[in-house]
Design a protein around this motif. Structure first.
Motif, PDB file in Angstrom:
ATOM      1  N   LEU A 180       0.820  -1.212   0.000  1.00 26.18           N
ATOM      2  CA  LEU A 180       0.000   0.000   0.000  1.00 26.18           C
ATOM      3  C   LEU A 180       0.855   1.264   0.000  1.00 26.18           C
ATOM      4  O   LEU A 180       0.512   2.257  -0.648  1.00 26.18           O
ATOM      5  N   LEU A 181       1.965   1.244   0.719  1.00 23.33           N
ATOM      6  CA  LEU A 181       2.829   2.421   0.803  1.00 23.33           C
ATOM      7  C   LEU A 181       3.344   2.866  -0.555  1.00 23.33           C
ATOM      8  O   LEU A 181       3.465   4.065  -0.835  1.00 23.33           O
ATOM      9  N   ALA A 229       2.176   1.729  -3.679  1.00 17.78           N
ATOM     10  CA  ALA A 229       1.296   1.369  -4.791  1.00 17.78           C
ATOM     11  C   ALA A 229       1.209   2.466  -5.845  1.00 17.78           C
ATOM     12  O   ALA A 229       1.117   2.178  -7.044  1.00 17.78           O
ATOM     13  N   GLU A 230       1.226   3.727  -5.425  1.00 16.06           N
ATOM     14  CA  GLU A 230       1.082   4.825  -6.377  1.00 16.06           C
ATOM     15  C   GLU A 230       2.275   5.772  -6.372  1.00 16.06           C
ATOM     16  O   GLU A 230       2.745   6.184  -7.439  1.00 16.06           O
ATOM     17  N   ASN A 231       2.753   6.131  -5.200  1.00 16.14           N
ATOM     18  CA  ASN A 231       3.866   7.081  -5.140  1.00 16.14           C
ATOM     19  C   ASN A 231       4.414   7.133  -3.721  1.00 16.14           C
ATOM     20  O   ASN A 231       3.671   6.967  -2.753  1.00 16.14           O
ATOM     21  N   ASN A 232       5.708   7.351  -3.612  1.00 17.35           N
ATOM     22  CA  ASN A 232       6.329   7.702  -2.344  1.00 17.35           C
ATOM     23  C   ASN A 232       6.772   9.168  -2.453  1.00 17.35           C
ATOM     24  O   ASN A 232       7.486   9.512  -3.395  1.00 17.35           O
ATOM     25  N   PRO A 233       6.342  10.066  -1.548  1.00 22.25           N
ATOM     26  CA  PRO A 233       5.765   9.809  -0.231  1.00 22.25           C
ATOM     27  C   PRO A 233       4.247   9.927  -0.131  1.00 22.25           C
ATOM     28  O   PRO A 233       3.718  10.034   0.985  1.00 22.25           O
ATOM     29  N   ALA A 234       3.525   9.898  -1.255  1.00 19.95           N
ATOM     30  CA  ALA A 234       2.073  10.031  -1.153  1.00 19.95           C
ATOM     31  C   ALA A 234       1.492   8.904  -0.296  1.00 19.95           C
ATOM     32  O   ALA A 234       0.577   9.127   0.504  1.00 19.95           O
ATOM     33  N   GLY A 235       2.042   7.690  -0.441  1.00 28.18           N
ATOM     34  CA  GLY A 235       1.533   6.559   0.320  1.00 28.18           C
ATOM     35  C   GLY A 235       1.750   6.712   1.812  1.00 28.18           C
ATOM     36  O   GLY A 235       0.830   6.549   2.618  1.00 28.18           O
ATOM     37  N   VAL A 236       2.980   7.030   2.197  1.00 30.14           N
ATOM     38  CA  VAL A 236       3.266   7.146   3.627  1.00 30.14           C
ATOM     39  C   VAL A 236       2.536   8.340   4.231  1.00 30.14           C
ATOM     40  O   VAL A 236       2.085   8.290   5.384  1.00 30.14           O
ATOM     41  N   LYS A 237       2.352   9.410   3.473  1.00 30.65           N
ATOM     42  CA  LYS A 237       1.596  10.544   4.006  1.00 30.65           C
ATOM     43  C   LYS A 237       0.127  10.180   4.213  1.00 30.65           C
ATOM     44  O   LYS A 237      -0.511  10.658   5.163  1.00 30.65           O
ATOM     45  N   ALA A 238      -0.419   9.331   3.348  1.00 27.86           N
ATOM     46  CA  ALA A 238      -1.793   8.878   3.546  1.00 27.86           C
ATOM     47  C   ALA A 238      -1.902   8.064   4.828  1.00 27.86           C
ATOM     48  O   ALA A 238      -2.841   8.237   5.623  1.00 27.86           O
ATOM     49  N   PHE A 239      -0.945   7.169   5.065  1.00 31.86           N
ATOM     50  CA  PHE A 239      -0.919   6.401   6.310  1.00 31.86           C
ATOM     51  C   PHE A 239      -0.879   7.333   7.518  1.00 31.86           C
ATOM     52  O   PHE A 239      -1.627   7.171   8.490  1.00 31.86           O
ATOM     53  N   MET A 240       0.016   8.305   7.466  1.00 29.36           N
ATOM     54  CA  MET A 240       0.223   9.176   8.632  1.00 29.36           C
ATOM     55  C   MET A 240      -0.947  10.126   8.848  1.00 29.36           C
ATOM     56  O   MET A 240      -1.246  10.508   9.982  1.00 29.36           O
ATOM     57  N   TYR A 262      -6.665   5.316  -0.742  1.00 28.73           N
ATOM     58  CA  TYR A 262      -6.796   5.906   0.592  1.00 28.73           C
ATOM     59  C   TYR A 262      -7.736   5.078   1.458  1.00 28.73           C
ATOM     60  O   TYR A 262      -7.465   4.845   2.648  1.00 28.73           O
ATOM     61  N   GLN A 263      -8.808   4.597   0.873  1.00 25.76           N
ATOM     62  CA  GLN A 263      -9.755   3.772   1.626  1.00 25.76           C
ATOM     63  C   GLN A 263      -9.144   2.420   1.982  1.00 25.76           C
ATOM     64  O   GLN A 263      -9.399   1.873   3.059  1.00 25.76           O
ATOM     65  N   LYS A 264      -8.351   1.865   1.090  1.00 28.69           N
ATOM     66  CA  LYS A 264      -7.660   0.605   1.407  1.00 28.69           C
ATOM     67  C   LYS A 264      -6.698   0.792   2.581  1.00 28.69           C
ATOM     68  O   LYS A 264      -6.591  -0.079   3.448  1.00 28.69           O
ATOM     69  N   ILE A 265      -6.007   1.918   2.582  1.00 29.00           N
ATOM     70  CA  ILE A 265      -5.086   2.217   3.697  1.00 29.00           C
ATOM     71  C   ILE A 265      -5.877   2.355   4.993  1.00 29.00           C
ATOM     72  O   ILE A 265      -5.485   1.813   6.046  1.00 29.00           O
ATOM     73  N   ALA A 266      -6.989   3.083   4.942  1.00 27.55           N
ATOM     74  CA  ALA A 266      -7.816   3.260   6.133  1.00 27.55           C
ATOM     75  C   ALA A 266      -8.325   1.911   6.642  1.00 27.55           C
ATOM     76  O   ALA A 266      -8.308   1.641   7.861  1.00 27.55           O
ATOM     77  N   SER A 267      -8.755   1.060   5.733  1.00 23.27           N
ATOM     78  CA  SER A 267      -9.272  -0.260   6.127  1.00 23.27           C
ATOM     79  C   SER A 267      -8.164  -1.112   6.731  1.00 23.27           C
ATOM     80  O   SER A 267      -8.376  -1.814   7.735  1.00 23.27           O
ATOM     81  N   TYR A 268      -6.978  -1.047   6.138  1.00 24.09           N
ATOM     82  CA  TYR A 268      -5.851  -1.829   6.659  1.00 24.09           C
ATOM     83  C   TYR A 268      -5.503  -1.394   8.077  1.00 24.09           C
ATOM     84  O   TYR A 268      -5.294  -2.251   8.958  1.00 24.09           O
ATOM     85  N   LEU A 269      -5.453  -0.097   8.312  1.00 22.67           N
ATOM     86  CA  LEU A 269      -5.075   0.404   9.630  1.00 22.67           C
ATOM     87  C   LEU A 269      -6.074  -0.025  10.712  1.00 22.67           C
ATOM     88  O   LEU A 269      -5.714  -0.164  11.881  1.00 22.67           O
TER      89      LEU A 269
END
Length: 294
Positions: free
Chosen positions: A248-249, A251-262, A284-291
């Motif tokens: 997920l981190l 999947a699309e871009n770094n740091p867009a992925g880690v910023k979505a997590f944070m 973003y929803q997949k990240i939210a669901s994972y967390l």
């Protein structure tokens, strides 16, 4: 003390938080620094590409470096990123940046220009001769467009003083093993791929400079410490729990992925400077669901 002794374990390539008006959010940056140190990481890296450095002005970079030194307050070592494809400009930055409190300079191989292996060698030789601190090579061909070969890395390690190690992010395990086999004993070799770090430590690497450490500093730094102790049964259990996060981190871009997590964790706002944009709504929803599952 060699860099291999000082920087063994987990380093975190710090993000740069922004406000909703896209100025640097130093308050949020302070929270991130405190969080990763409390999580047990061994050192931090400021002004890496995860920090969106191509979009920062020189003044912002200088302010971020100084703020990082002040906030860290000698709790852990600090590495400063100074990289690019204009060798002479980087030499000037090495002379003008406040590096007294840094233990090393991380410098990505020249991007876009796609120099020959000799060009890469001469670029790093010039930086090493100008730098007041040891240079950490950074091979990341997925971003730069040119792989720094194992032979070039080994040549730099053996022939150029003031080059103390490499962040190797080619993802090529054979290349990694060749480097580990041939470099001098005190030469630091760390992973630049979170998902491969455990396997690469098993091959002999000294740790990792991580993205995921911004968001899971406790779990990931413990994974690295267990791997360095050759406790791969326990390390594998943590690694397996993070496999989905790795995907997920990035999947699309770094740091867009880690910023979505944070953002989901409540530590920063989900703000990035163009040309990087926040992750898609679906991711973003997949990240939210994972967390919610951990």
């Amino acid at each position: 003390m060699s860099l291999r002794q000082q920087l063994k374990g987990t380093g975190v390539a710090l993000i740069t938080p922004f406000t909703d008006t896209l100025t640097v959010d130093f308050e949020a940056l302070g929270r991130v620094i405190d969080s990763v140190i409390a999580g047990g990481v061994e050192y931090v890296v400021t002004l890496g590409t995860t920090g969106e450095t191509p979009t920062l002005s020189k003044k912002e970079k200088l302010d971020i470096v100084q703020y990082t030194f002040d906030k860290v307050a000698d709790r852990v070592p600090v590495v400063v990123g100074i990289g690019g494809n204009n060798t002479q400009e980087l030499i000037e930055e090495l002379k003008s940046f406040p590096l007294d409190k840094a233990v090393a300079v991380l410098s990505a191989a020249p991007y876009y220009s796609k120099p020959s292996q000799e060009g890469i060698f001469q670029h790093y030789k010039a930086l090493a001769e100008a730098s007041p601190k040891p240079i950490l090579l950074y091979n990341v061909p997925g971003r730069t467009g040119r792989n720094m070969s194992a032979e070039t890395t080994i040549r730099l390690a053996k022939e150029v003083k003031n080059i103390g190690g490499i962040k190797e992010a080619s993802g090529d395990m054979m290349q990694c093993m060749q480097i580990l086999k041939e470099v001098p004993e005190d030469f630091l070799v760390v992973s630049g791929d979170d998902g491969l770090a455990m396997s690469q430590i098993a091959c002999g690497m000294d740790g990792v400079i991580s993205v995921i450490g911004n968001t899971f500093p406790g779990q990931f730094s413990e994974l690295v410490r267990l791997s360095l102790k050759n406790d791969f049964v326990a390390a594998r259990a943590i690694n397996n729990s993070l496999l989905t996060a790795y995907d997920l981190l990035f999947a699309e871009n770094n740091p867009a992925g880690v910023k979505a997590f944070m953002t989901q964790q409540g530590s920063i706002g989900n703000h990035l400077r163009l040309p990087v944009t926040p992750v898609s709504d679906g991711l973003y929803q997949k990240i939210a669901s994972y967390l919610k599952t951990i």
